[in-house]
Every structure is written in C-alpha cells, then in structure tokens.
Design an enzyme around this catalytic site. Structure first.
Site, PDB file in Angstrom:
ATOM      1  N   GLU A  99       0.820  -1.213   0.000  1.00  0.00           N
ATOM      2  CA  GLU A  99       0.000   0.000   0.000  1.00  0.00           C
ATOM      3  C   GLU A  99       0.855   1.265   0.000  1.00  0.00           C
ATOM      4  OE1 GLU A  99      -4.106  -0.622   2.242  1.00  0.00           O
ATOM      5  OE2 GLU A  99      -2.393  -1.135   3.522  1.00  0.00           O
ATOM      6  N   TYR A 143     -17.380  25.714  -0.833  1.00  0.00           N
ATOM      7  CA  TYR A 143     -17.105  24.277  -0.966  1.00  0.00           C
ATOM      8  C   TYR A 143     -16.077  24.012  -2.052  1.00  0.00           C
ATOM      9  CZ  TYR A 143     -21.236  24.984  -3.956  1.00  0.00           C
ATOM     10  OH  TYR A 143     -22.150  25.481  -4.844  1.00  0.00           O
ATOM     11  N   VAL A 201      -6.554   5.576   8.165  1.00  0.00           N
ATOM     12  CA  VAL A 201      -7.632   6.525   7.841  1.00  0.00           C
ATOM     13  C   VAL A 201      -7.993   7.338   9.078  1.00  0.00           C
ATOM     14  CG1 VAL A 201      -8.569   5.258   5.873  1.00  0.00           C
ATOM     15  CG2 VAL A 201      -9.472   4.812   8.142  1.00  0.00           C
ATOM     16  N   GLU A 202      -7.795   6.779  10.257  1.00  0.00           N
ATOM     17  CA  GLU A 202      -8.065   7.507  11.496  1.00  0.00           C
ATOM     18  C   GLU A 202      -7.179   8.748  11.595  1.00  0.00           C
ATOM     19  OE1 GLU A 202      -9.257   3.229  12.301  1.00  0.00           O
ATOM     20  OE2 GLU A 202      -7.658   4.226  11.197  1.00  0.00           O
ATOM     21  N   LYS A 211     -12.607   4.237   2.510  1.00  0.00           N
ATOM     22  CA  LYS A 211     -11.559   3.616   1.709  1.00  0.00           C
ATOM     23  C   LYS A 211     -12.211   2.470   0.924  1.00  0.00           C
ATOM     24  CE  LYS A 211      -6.923   1.672   2.226  1.00  0.00           C
ATOM     25  NZ  LYS A 211      -5.941   1.152   3.198  1.00  0.00           N
TER      26      LYS A 211
END
Length: 125
Positions: A21, A53, A72-73, A98
């Site tokens: 990864e 935005y 991801v945290e 993800k």
C-alpha cells in the site's frame, strides 16, 4: 447554524499499513459537513461571506493527495484539524471512506465529529 457540505469527494493518495500500500495510490472518499452561518452570504450574494465548498474541496485534494498516512483515522483527524483551523469552523463532521479495502464491503472507514455540534446537525443523513 447551517451546514455547508461536500459529498463523495474522491482523492487518490498513499494510504495503508502494508508494504504494497505504501507503493501505490488508492482512492479515498470524503464526506464533509461544516457548520457555517450562511445568512450574510445569502443576503448579499457574496461568496466571501461563507465557506466556499470549491475552496475547501481544492484544499482537501491538495492536502490529501500529497499526504501519505498509514491509517484513515490519522487522515480524518488531520483533515478535521485543518478544516477547523484554516476555515474558522466551530464544528465539522467528516467521513473518510476507503472503498475497495475489504473485498466483500462497498466501503469502510471512519466518521468523526470535532467541535460543538450545531442543532441542525442532529438530522439523519
């Protein structure tokens, strides 16, 4: 309080804990809710009186696209802090997905909120 939101912002980035990864880019998908009082912008039709935005999306694409998080945290926490600081937000809700990380699932990830939740944020998505 009102909410300016972004849904399914797709960004290619290096994310993950496995060696393979760390060598490729994978897609993450962001949903962002930001507490903003839009009344002044609406009355004046002035983009400078609200949170754009487009500006937020561009900033997230740049930040996430050039980052290399393991979790991801961590990504979610860093994004929430960036949004609060750079756009003077009192509250943000962020979903970092993800897709494809688990073959049998459409998406996996985290959902976080940071700051004081406005009354309107109690609605169901």
């Amino acid at each position: 309080m009102d909410i300016v939101y972004i849904r399914q912002l797709k960004i290619e980035t290096v994310i993950g804990i496995f060696d393979w990864e760390r060598k490729i880019k994978q897609q993450v998908c962001l949903d962002v809710d930001m507490a903003v009082d839009i009344r002044r912008a609406a009355a004046a039709e002035d983009i400078e009186s609200t949170v754009s935005y487009k500006t937020v999306s561009d900033r997230l694409i740049d930040f996430v696209g050039s980052s290399e998080f393991l979790l991801v945290e961590t990504m979610a926490e860093e994004i929430a802090q960036l949004l609060k600081a750079e756009f003077s937000l009192n509250w943000v809700r962020l979903r970092v997905g993800k897709p494809g990380a688990i073959e049998a699932a459409a998406d996996v990830g985290v959902l976080i909120e940071r700051g004081e939740r406005p009354a309107i944020a109690n609605y169901s998505d």
